[in-house]
Design a protein around this motif. Structure first.
Motif, short mmCIF file in Angstrom:
data_model
loop_
_atom_site.label_atom_id
_atom_site.label_comp_id
_atom_site.label_asym_id
_atom_site.label_seq_id
_atom_site.Cartn_x
_atom_site.Cartn_y
_atom_site.Cartn_z
N UNK A 185 86.92 51.19 62.32
CA UNK A 185 87.70 52.35 62.78
C UNK A 185 88.54 51.98 64.00
N UNK A 186 87.97 51.21 64.92
CA UNK A 186 88.74 50.76 66.10
C UNK A 186 89.90 49.87 65.65
N UNK A 187 89.65 48.97 64.72
CA UNK A 187 90.69 48.05 64.25
C UNK A 187 91.78 48.80 63.49
N UNK A 188 91.39 49.80 62.72
CA UNK A 188 92.39 50.61 62.02
C UNK A 188 93.27 51.35 63.02
N UNK A 189 92.68 51.86 64.07
CA UNK A 189 93.45 52.55 65.10
C UNK A 189 94.45 51.58 65.74
N UNK A 190 94.03 50.37 66.01
CA UNK A 190 94.92 49.35 66.58
C UNK A 190 96.04 49.03 65.61
N UNK A 191 95.70 48.82 64.34
CA UNK A 191 96.72 48.51 63.34
C UNK A 191 97.71 49.66 63.19
N UNK A 192 97.22 50.88 63.26
CA UNK A 192 98.10 52.05 63.17
C UNK A 192 99.07 52.11 64.34
N UNK A 193 98.57 51.79 65.51
CA UNK A 193 99.45 51.80 66.69
C UNK A 193 100.51 50.71 66.58
N UNK A 194 100.15 49.53 66.07
CA UNK A 194 101.12 48.45 65.90
C UNK A 194 102.13 48.84 64.82
N UNK A 195 101.65 49.46 63.75
CA UNK A 195 102.54 49.94 62.69
C UNK A 195 103.65 50.81 63.27
N UNK A 196 103.29 51.69 64.19
CA UNK A 196 104.25 52.62 64.76
C UNK A 196 105.29 51.94 65.65
N UNK A 197 105.04 50.71 66.07
CA UNK A 197 105.98 49.95 66.90
C UNK A 197 107.02 49.25 66.02
N UNK A 198 106.67 48.94 64.79
CA UNK A 198 107.53 48.15 63.91
C UNK A 198 108.54 49.03 63.17
N UNK A 199 109.67 48.43 62.84
CA UNK A 199 110.70 49.12 62.07
C UNK A 199 110.34 49.07 60.58
N UNK A 200 110.95 49.94 59.76
CA UNK A 200 110.69 49.88 58.31
C UNK A 200 111.01 48.51 57.72
#
Length: 172
Positions: A120-135
């Motif tokens: 769950x912690x790693x998914x939260x981190x991955x989600x935050x990184x996802x939001x930094x990247x462009x499509x």
């Protein structure tokens, strides 16, 4: 091309799970102000962020996200607890007499809960990184991950040809 957040998050989690989000100094060619981003956000085949043209702002944001994740992982370090639970299972399996299946199940449940918390912690981190990247960056990363998985499948088939033969003969 629209990318499903769930699919990307699952791929990122897999990479994060394998890499453990351990932060350490970046090697030659690495980036992130000392954070080992180049070796921590990936999995088999390397870093999922490799080859992406990240802006300085994106690099700084991702470095901050990974540092926070690392600090959180260190604060909630469960490695020793995992080792203790594993030792308990070994003790139960090597004890003379009948196995205490209930006790083994209890230890397994504790291990599963620790893994779920970490995921769950790693998914939260991955989600935050996802939001930094462009499509476009997400599409590039997804394409690279698919190619890596295809290559790993080919490598596995070469290393274990007997599995291919036995599964082919079962189809007949």
């Amino acid at each position: 091309m629209k990318i499903s957040n769930g699919v990307l998050a699952a791929a990122m989690v897999a990479g994060l799970s394998l890499s453990g989000l351990s932060a350490h100094a970046a090697g030659p060619g690495g980036w992130g102000g000392g954070m080992g981003v180049g070796s921590t956000f990936g999995g088999p085949g390397g870093n999922a962020l490799d080859g992406l043209d990240l802006s300085r702002k994106q690099r700084n944001q991702i470095t901050t996200i990974l540092k926070e994740a690392h600090d959180q992982d260190q604060a909630q370090d469960t490695q020793e607890e995992f080792e203790n639970l594993h030792a308990q299972i070994e003790d139960l399996l090597t004890a003379p007499g009948p196995l205490d299946q209930d006790k083994i199940a209890q230890v397994q449940q504790k291990m599963a809960a620790l893994r779920a918390e970490r995921e769950a912690r790693h998914l939260q981190t991955a989600s935050r990184i996802h939001d930094v990247l462009t499509p476009d960056q997400l599409a590039q990363m997804r394409d690279r991950q698919r190619r890596i998985h295809d290559l790993l499948s080919q490598l596995n088939a070469l290393q274990h040809p007997e599995q291919q033969v036995s599964s082919d003969s079962q189809k007949k």
